[in-house]
Design an enzyme around this catalytic site. Structure first.
Site, PDB file in Angstrom:
ATOM      1  CB  THR A 155      23.778  10.464 -16.599  1.00 36.08           C
ATOM      2  OG1 THR A 155      23.516   9.815 -15.349  1.00 36.08           O
ATOM      3  CG2 THR A 155      23.993  11.943 -16.337  1.00 36.08           C
ATOM      4  CG  HIS A 256      24.723  15.892 -12.565  1.00 34.65           C
ATOM      5  ND1 HIS A 256      24.721  15.083 -13.672  1.00 34.65           N
ATOM      6  CD2 HIS A 256      25.739  15.445 -11.798  1.00 34.65           C
ATOM      7  CE1 HIS A 256      25.694  14.193 -13.585  1.00 34.65           C
ATOM      8  NE2 HIS A 256      26.328  14.398 -12.446  1.00 34.65           N
TER       9      HIS A 256
END
Length: 373
Positions: A155, A256
């Protein structure tokens, strides 16, 4: 009676979960503009089906990084499935495997990555953060490799945590029965206590994650593992081109779930440009706002190889455990199959941007129709 829509599971989840947990799952950052735009932008897109195609029963199977899947609907990495149900990630991976779906397990899973792997009979990827202490990250990479995970999902959009006002108002912290399954007790304490107006999750992120993540970390990760590397949180075409040039195996177009930088564009509006920039050798996955099969169809038509769902999995898990997650994934795949049949596209390879009406923003790259001679 079983739910007939994904959003039905949200209603059921809210009846079962404490309000602060529901807010943690559902909430976004800032004024939650991006959170709402992710779903709204998908709904604004209009389909243009073909008829008399002789499609029959569509084939929803695909491959992602060479792994065969029965469905392109994949489970996104979401922290602490045990917030939704005691069976947590174990229930999720079993349900996903039974539907032929890919699951991505979060670094901050409620059960350890090894427990999830032992329960799984389907493919697993492991989502990774770069910790300030690089050895913490290295240890997670080694553990994921030993446990049989097939790819690492780094991420890259979280140098700091977005300002999540619902969590701040609730002074959100992990309940006593929920733990970060991949870490020892030293990580538990900081996640269990929050001062008024504070979030234990935000404070823990600030203290533990590396805020200066850059491309040298990608090179380091490549040196320490032979697993495929996927970057989650790529929105700019320039970053997608750089990822492809660096040999990254896949990117996930994701903001996200609207939980990081608010007023970021909806992922569906950014997908076509990122897919074009990534090129042929870097696969593209999509994350953000998928709530039914037509949403998935649109993302697949605009360049995604698979689509990921996060919040709906947590809603289903809260509503009915693993059985509900299985039903949710089956429902979404069935809706996708129906949409493919109605659009006259028998396989996922037949999905392309001509399915979308040219006037819509995400299809701005489609050439205008020529005038008649």
């Amino acid at each position: 009676m079983l739910p007939t829509r994904t959003t039905d599971y949200r209603t059921l989840a809210h009846l079962r979960l404490p309000p602060a947990v529901s807010d943690f799952i559902d909430g976004g950052s800032g004024d939650e503009i991006t959170l709402h735009e992710n779903t709204a932008a998908l709904r604004r897109l209009r389909l243009r089906p073909n008829v008399l195609s002789g499609t029959g029963t569509p084939d929803t199977s695909t491959t992602v990084l060479g792994t065969p899947l029965a469905t392109p609907i994949a489970v996104a990495p979401v922290a602490y499935h045990t917030l939704a149900h005691p069976d947590g990630e174990i229930a999720t991976v079993r349900a996903a495997a039974d539907t032929g779906a890919l699951t991505v397990i979060s670094t901050f899973s409620g059960q350890s990555l090894e427990e999830a792997a032992r329960a799984a009979t389907g493919p697993l990827w492991f989502q990774l953060y770069r910790f300030r202490d690089r050895e913490v990250t290295h240890t997670l990479v080694r553990r994921a490799r030993r446990a049989g995970y097939r790819a690492l999902v780094l991420t890259v959009d979280t140098p700091v945590l977005g300002r999540r006002h619902r969590d701040l108002r609730n002074s959100f912290a992990l309940p006593p029965d929920v733990r970060p399954g991949n870490f020892d007790a030293g990580h538990h304490t900081g996640l269990r206590h929050a001062s008024p107006g504070d979030s234990a999750i935000a404070r823990h992120t600030s203290e533990t994650l590396e805020p200066a993540l850059d491309w040298s970390d990608i090179a380091w990760l490549r040196r320490i593992t032979d697993l495929p590397i996927v970057l989650k949180g790529v929105l700019a075409p320039a970053d997608a081109r750089r990822a492809a040039a660096e040999g990254i195996d896949a990117v996930i177009v994701s903001n996200h779930g609207g939980r990081q930088l608010d007023t970021t564009a909806a992922t569906i509006d950014l997908l076509p440009d990122v897919a074009e920039a990534a090129g042929e050798h870097c696969e593209v996955l999509f994350d953000g706002g998928v709530r039914d099969g037509t949403d998935a169809l649109k993302a697949l038509a605009l360049g995604a190889r698979a689509v990921m769902i996060g919040r709906p999995v947590m809603w289903a898990l809260a509503a009915g455990g693993g059985e509900a997650v299985h039903h949710l994934l089956t429902l979404l795949t069935s809706e996708l199959s129906d949409a493919m049949a109605l659009c006259g596209r028998p396989t996922l390879a037949d999905l392309d941007a001509t399915l979308l009406a040219p006037a819509t923003p995400a299809c701005r790259h489609i050439p205008a129709r020529r005038a008649a001679p």
